[in-house]
Write an enzyme that holds these catalytic residues in place. Structure first.
Site, PDB file in Angstrom:
ATOM      1  N   ASP A 108       0.746  -1.204  -0.114  1.00  0.00           N
ATOM      2  CA  ASP A 108       0.111   0.141  -0.039  1.00  0.00           C
ATOM      3  C   ASP A 108       0.954   1.225  -0.149  1.00  0.00           C
ATOM      4  OD1 ASP A 108      -1.979   2.043   0.882  1.00  0.00           O
ATOM      5  OD2 ASP A 108      -3.078   0.556   1.411  1.00  0.00           O
ATOM      6  N   HIS A 117      -9.720  -6.115  -2.077  1.00  0.00           N
ATOM      7  CA  HIS A 117      -8.490  -6.146  -1.727  1.00  0.00           C
ATOM      8  C   HIS A 117      -8.598  -6.541  -0.330  1.00  0.00           C
ATOM      9  CE1 HIS A 117      -9.992  -1.847  -1.608  1.00  0.00           C
ATOM     10  NE2 HIS A 117      -9.285  -1.673  -0.683  1.00  0.00           N
TER      11      HIS A 117
END
Ligand code: AMP
Length: 140
Positions: free
Chosen positions: A33, A102
């Protein structure tokens, strides 16, 4: 709600934008991320289109969770983590910002709070080094 192939993770899957990849197989991609809530914060996604938990095929969900487990185990080593937080958001009301399923896998340390979502953008150099560390831990 329909799947929109213009979402940013679909662009990563098509190779249209880069990602700090940690793991890739026929069904699953895992990458860092870029706005981590803690160091080593990873995202695990199915390659097949799925908006979120509500429409994903069971086989893809199983494959994603199996990779999430391996990433968590690698994070324990690579980041000397003391625990792992797994989160997953569904639809706007559920906190979802990117509409391709996700799973967030986040290394944790005692007494260290998570950053607020989207509050901090990590540098490319740090992300590249962390991705390499995680890839190495996955190979062990
Ligand atoms: P969610 O609220 O569960 O939809 O979270 C979406 C996540 O995607 C956030 O944590 C963002 O920091 C992350 N994100 C957005 N764009 C990218 C990108 N290009 N590469 C990696 N992570 C991203």
């Amino acid at each position: 709600m329909a799947y929109d192939p213009a979402n940013i993770f679909a662009k990563i899957l098509r190779g249209e934008i880069p990602a700090y990849k940690i793991h890739e197989d026929d069904h699953v991609l895992a990458f860092l991320d870029i706005m981590p809530r803690a160091a080593g914060h990873a995202l695990v996604i199915p390659k097949a289109p799925a908006r979120n938990l509500l429409d994903v095929a069971q086989g893809d969900l199983s494959a994603v969770m199996a990779v999430a487990q391996r990433i968590a185990q690698a994070q324990m080593k690579a980041f000397a983590a003391e625990g792992i937080t797994v989160t997953q958001h569904n639809e706007k009301a559920g906190g979802q910002e990117v509409f391709h399923l996700h799973v967030h896998v986040i290394p944790r340390h005692v007494g260290v709070e998570l950053r607020a979502p989207l509050s901090y953008k990590e540098t490319p150099e740090v992300l590249a080094a962390q991705a390499e560390k995680l890839r190495a831990a996955l190979r062990d």
